[in-house]
Design a protein around this motif. Structure first.
Motif, short mmCIF file in Angstrom:
data_model
loop_
_atom_site.label_atom_id
_atom_site.label_comp_id
_atom_site.label_asym_id
_atom_site.label_seq_id
_atom_site.Cartn_x
_atom_site.Cartn_y
_atom_site.Cartn_z
N PHE A 25 -0.25 -25.21 -25.15
CA PHE A 25 -0.38 -23.90 -24.58
C PHE A 25 0.09 -23.37 -26.38
O PHE A 25 1.44 -23.49 -26.81
N TYR A 26 -0.04 -22.21 -25.94
CA TYR A 26 0.28 -20.56 -26.93
C TYR A 26 -0.42 -19.58 -26.41
O TYR A 26 -0.61 -19.44 -25.24
N THR A 27 1.01 -18.46 -26.65
CA THR A 27 0.89 -17.18 -25.87
C THR A 27 0.17 -16.25 -27.01
O THR A 27 0.44 -16.44 -28.13
N VAL A 28 -0.47 -15.61 -26.31
CA VAL A 28 -1.06 -14.10 -26.83
C VAL A 28 -0.42 -12.86 -27.06
O VAL A 28 -0.22 -12.71 -25.34
N GLU A 32 -1.87 -8.50 -30.67
CA GLU A 32 -2.30 -9.75 -31.50
C GLU A 32 -3.19 -10.33 -30.75
O GLU A 32 -3.79 -9.97 -29.93
N GLN A 33 -4.22 -10.41 -31.81
CA GLN A 33 -5.54 -11.42 -30.97
C GLN A 33 -5.18 -12.64 -32.33
O GLN A 33 -4.51 -13.07 -32.98
N GLY A 44 -15.58 -20.71 -31.17
CA GLY A 44 -15.33 -19.66 -30.16
C GLY A 44 -15.24 -18.64 -30.92
O GLY A 44 -15.56 -17.81 -32.04
N ASP A 45 -15.15 -16.68 -29.76
CA ASP A 45 -14.58 -15.50 -30.21
C ASP A 45 -13.55 -15.86 -30.11
O ASP A 45 -12.69 -16.69 -29.84
N PRO A 46 -12.46 -14.75 -30.65
CA PRO A 46 -11.10 -14.31 -31.43
C PRO A 46 -10.57 -13.96 -29.63
O PRO A 46 -11.24 -13.66 -28.77
N ILE A 47 -9.25 -14.74 -29.52
CA ILE A 47 -9.02 -14.47 -28.38
C ILE A 47 -7.83 -13.46 -28.34
O ILE A 47 -6.58 -12.99 -28.98
N LEU A 52 -0.68 -16.57 -21.91
CA LEU A 52 -0.91 -18.21 -21.96
C LEU A 52 -2.62 -18.82 -21.96
O LEU A 52 -2.77 -18.48 -20.80
N HIS A 53 -2.45 -19.48 -23.40
CA HIS A 53 -3.37 -20.31 -23.55
C HIS A 53 -3.59 -21.44 -23.39
O HIS A 53 -2.85 -21.70 -24.07
#
Length: 83
Positions: A25-28, A32-33, A44-47, A52-53
């Motif tokens: 898990f990581y947070t954005v 930020e992206q 994939g595409d930038p988040i 939480l991802h």
């Protein structure tokens, strides 16, 4: 003696699961992206959505880019000269 071995095995499994899941898990943040890379290649595409991802632990890496430092592409405008 057998109960001590089973308890140690359970503790080891829980510890390994914790380590694997904590790397998944990581947070954005809002400013930020994130670009996920897998073996050095973007996946994939930038988040850009904050929160939480999830990523695949040990295989994918999180690359954080701050939005506030990014430039935008604007249409070129002709400026009149003093002459």
């Amino acid at each position: 003696m057998m109960k001590g071995g089973i308890l140690a095995a359970i503790i080891a499994v829980v510890l390994v699961l914790f380590l694997v899941l904590s790397g998944a898990f990581y947070t954005v943040d809002q400013t930020e992206q994130v670009i996920i890379t897998q073996f050095g290649q973007p996946v994939g595409d930038p988040i850009t959505v904050p929160g939480l991802h999830f990523k695949v632990p040990f295989v994918q890496n999180v690359n954080v880019l701050h939005k506030r430092f990014m430039s935008t592409d604007c249409a070129h405008v002709a400026r009149p000269s003093r002459e």
